[in-house]
Design a protein around this motif. Structure first.
Motif, PDB file in Angstrom:
ATOM      1  N   UNK A  43      52.154  34.310  32.318  1.00 30.77           N
ATOM      2  CA  UNK A  43      51.548  33.802  31.095  1.00 30.77           C
ATOM      3  C   UNK A  43      50.901  32.431  31.343  1.00 30.77           C
ATOM      4  N   UNK A  44      51.660  31.556  31.980  1.00 28.12           N
ATOM      5  CA  UNK A  44      51.143  30.210  32.259  1.00 28.12           C
ATOM      6  C   UNK A  44      49.895  30.282  33.137  1.00 28.12           C
ATOM      7  N   UNK A  45      49.948  31.163  34.134  1.00 28.89           N
ATOM      8  CA  UNK A  45      48.796  31.282  35.026  1.00 28.89           C
ATOM      9  C   UNK A  45      47.549  31.695  34.245  1.00 28.89           C
ATOM     10  N   UNK A  46      47.730  32.633  33.336  1.00 33.24           N
ATOM     11  CA  UNK A  46      46.575  33.081  32.556  1.00 33.24           C
ATOM     12  C   UNK A  46      46.049  31.960  31.663  1.00 33.24           C
ATOM     13  N   UNK A 103      31.063  26.069  39.437  1.00 35.13           N
ATOM     14  CA  UNK A 103      31.353  26.671  40.746  1.00 35.13           C
ATOM     15  C   UNK A 103      32.755  26.350  41.238  1.00 35.13           C
ATOM     16  N   UNK A 104      33.325  25.271  40.792  1.00 34.05           N
ATOM     17  CA  UNK A 104      34.711  25.026  41.187  1.00 34.05           C
ATOM     18  C   UNK A 104      35.672  25.463  40.098  1.00 34.05           C
ATOM     19  N   UNK A 105      35.428  24.984  38.870  1.00 35.08           N
ATOM     20  CA  UNK A 105      36.381  25.295  37.799  1.00 35.08           C
ATOM     21  C   UNK A 105      36.357  26.783  37.445  1.00 35.08           C
ATOM     22  N   UNK A 106      35.168  27.338  37.396  1.00 35.74           N
ATOM     23  CA  UNK A 106      35.041  28.746  37.054  1.00 35.74           C
ATOM     24  C   UNK A 106      35.723  29.607  38.106  1.00 35.74           C
ATOM     25  N   UNK A 107      35.543  29.226  39.351  1.00 34.29           N
ATOM     26  CA  UNK A 107      36.120  29.980  40.457  1.00 34.29           C
ATOM     27  C   UNK A 107      37.656  29.942  40.391  1.00 34.29           C
ATOM     28  N   UNK A 108      38.205  28.716  40.335  1.00 30.27           N
ATOM     29  CA  UNK A 108      39.667  28.582  40.274  1.00 30.27           C
ATOM     30  C   UNK A 108      40.223  29.266  39.026  1.00 30.27           C
ATOM     31  N   UNK A 109      39.539  29.055  37.895  1.00 29.75           N
ATOM     32  CA  UNK A 109      39.988  29.628  36.620  1.00 29.75           C
ATOM     33  C   UNK A 109      40.018  31.146  36.683  1.00 29.75           C
ATOM     34  N   UNK A 110      38.949  31.740  37.216  1.00 29.09           N
ATOM     35  CA  UNK A 110      38.904  33.198  37.283  1.00 29.09           C
ATOM     36  C   UNK A 110      40.023  33.733  38.155  1.00 29.09           C
ATOM     37  N   UNK A 111      40.187  33.119  39.326  1.00 29.40           N
ATOM     38  CA  UNK A 111      41.239  33.586  40.237  1.00 29.40           C
ATOM     39  C   UNK A 111      42.598  33.538  39.538  1.00 29.40           C
ATOM     40  N   UNK A 138      46.839  38.061  35.019  1.00 27.75           N
ATOM     41  CA  UNK A 138      46.625  39.307  34.289  1.00 27.75           C
ATOM     42  C   UNK A 138      47.246  40.482  35.049  1.00 27.75           C
ATOM     43  N   UNK A 139      46.962  40.553  36.336  1.00 29.20           N
ATOM     44  CA  UNK A 139      47.530  41.630  37.153  1.00 29.20           C
ATOM     45  C   UNK A 139      49.047  41.545  37.141  1.00 29.20           C
ATOM     46  N   UNK A 140      49.575  40.311  37.240  1.00 21.96           N
ATOM     47  CA  UNK A 140      51.025  40.143  37.246  1.00 21.96           C
ATOM     48  C   UNK A 140      51.623  40.656  35.932  1.00 21.96           C
ATOM     49  N   UNK A 141      50.969  40.352  34.805  1.00 23.47           N
ATOM     50  CA  UNK A 141      51.467  40.825  33.506  1.00 23.47           C
ATOM     51  C   UNK A 141      51.515  42.347  33.469  1.00 23.47           C
ATOM     52  N   UNK A 142      50.440  42.970  33.957  1.00 26.92           N
ATOM     53  CA  UNK A 142      50.399  44.435  33.956  1.00 26.92           C
ATOM     54  C   UNK A 142      51.521  44.997  34.825  1.00 26.92           C
ATOM     55  N   UNK A 143      51.715  44.401  35.990  1.00 32.36           N
ATOM     56  CA  UNK A 143      52.779  44.883  36.870  1.00 32.36           C
ATOM     57  C   UNK A 143      54.135  44.770  36.171  1.00 32.36           C
ATOM     58  N   UNK A 144      54.360  43.645  35.499  1.00 36.80           N
ATOM     59  CA  UNK A 144      55.639  43.456  34.803  1.00 36.80           C
ATOM     60  C   UNK A 144      55.821  44.533  33.724  1.00 36.80           C
ATOM     61  N   UNK A 145      54.720  44.772  32.955  1.00 43.92           N
ATOM     62  CA  UNK A 145      54.784  45.781  31.897  1.00 43.92           C
ATOM     63  C   UNK A 145      55.047  47.165  32.447  1.00 43.92           C
TER      64      UNK A 145
END
Ligand code: UDP
Ligand code: MG
Length: 316
Positions: free
Chosen positions: A281-284, A234-242, A248-255
């Motif tokens: 990349x690091x965030x992902x 509930x904590x790690x999964x939540x932070x990790x997903x966010x 991921x969205x940032x990568x798409x925007x850059x592309x």
């Protein structure tokens, strides 16, 4: 039996006879049936001989002897296991806590219905180097544990209803947070009583300044365990997903923006020359790691022996 007094001690030979006869005096004036459990935490002085002597003369004096020095929490744990009284009182062996407080503590548990009453050394006789950090420590402990009415978490003098000590497990150096442990086990009626405090009469303090560092780390662990101990996802999964989604969205925007620039004849640079690319990349990667940590935590929690260990109060 009315009262068990649990006394953890490490090299306190001079104090013990005085402490015992004081407790004895208080108990006899108030007609309590009682036992005093001395837990000798691997003392290297004559403490154990003194305890043996007391036990041979008085049936109320009992002792547990550790083979080596484990610490105050393990000593309390074993004392709690052995205690038979309806009210259990813990007390330091160094005569800093006064046995005269026992009758009132007993009354607060049995008549006012408290589960736990902690002493509060309002006027302390300790060096400043100890009292100031202690204030900070207690403020943090109050905020984290949500037990707003306690001023002195670590006071050695405390009284408990028997069920409390049989339902909590003090370990490591968690003796500083017993009220928090009790609260997490469902004992909510936690009170406080202002108690007399005296300067240490014999011997020296057994804890240095590193108690504050360790104390904070333990508080963080306890907070974390009580919040996410059985559901780490509930904590790690939540932070990790966010984080992953964000990256991921940032990568798409850059592309997309690069493709857009290329197709419209605008100036553009290599994606790998853009700092945003590395941030994304690091965030992902970190997001995936956090998610994985949550997953591993879940697998550990699934195997924890206490995963289904509930404290049932009553059953019909
Ligand atoms: N104590 C213990 N094991 C240890 C350290 C301390 O049983 O490893 C006992 C000590 O003998 C005393 C109580 O815990 O009865 C509180 O210790 P101390 O008075 O040194 O702490 P302070 O009053 O300085 O907080
Ligand atoms: Mg002391």
């Amino acid at each position: 039996m009315d009262i068990s007094v649990v006394v953890p001690l490490y090299n306190e030979e001079e104090s013990l006879p005085e402490l015992f006869s004081w407790i004895q005096r208080v108990m006899e004036t108030n007609h309590f049936s009682y036992e005093v459990i001395f837990v000798n935490d691997g003392s290297t002085d004559r403490s154990w001989n003194v305890i043996e002597e007391l036990a041979s003369k008085h049936q109320e004096a009992k002792g547990i002897k550790f083979r080596r020095n484990y610490g105050k929490s393990p000593a309390l744990y074993c004392g709690f296991e052995k205690a038979q009284g309806n009210v259990v009182i813990t007390m330091d062996a160094d005569l800093q806590d006064s046995p005269d407080e026992i009758p009132e503590l007993y009354r607060m548990i049995t008549e006012d219905g408290y589960d736990l009453v902690s002493g509060y050394k309002q006027k302390r006789y300790d060096p400043l180097s100890k009292t100031i950090p202690t204030k900070l420590f207690n403020a943090t402990a109050r905020a984290v544990s949500g037990i707003k009415n306690l001023h002195d978490f670590n006071c050695g003098l405390k009284a408990y209803r028997k069920e409390v000590v049989k339902n909590i497990e003090v370990y490591g150096e968690m003796h500083r947070y017993i009220p928090y442990l009790a609260k997490n086990a469902g004992f909510n009626k936690i009170g406080e009583k202002v108690v007399q405090h005296q300067a240490r009469k014999y011997g020296t303090t057994k804890f240095g300044l590193n108690r504050f560092v360790n104390g904070y780390l333990d508080l963080i662990s306890l907070w974390f365990l009580s919040k996410f101990g059985i559901k780490p996802m509930h904590i790690f999964g939540f932070l990790g997903s966010i984080m992953f989604i964000f990256g991921f969205i940032a990568t798409i925007i850059i592309g997309i923006s690069k493709l857009y620039a290329m197709s419209h004849g605008l100036p553009y640079i290599l994606i790998t020359d853009s700092p945003y690319f590395y941030l994304a990349l690091t965030t992902m990667i970190l997001g995936t790691q956090l998610f994985l940590a949550g997953f591993l935590g879940e697998m550990i929690a699934r195997n924890a022996p206490e995963r289904n260990n509930y404290k049932i109060e009553k059953e019909l």
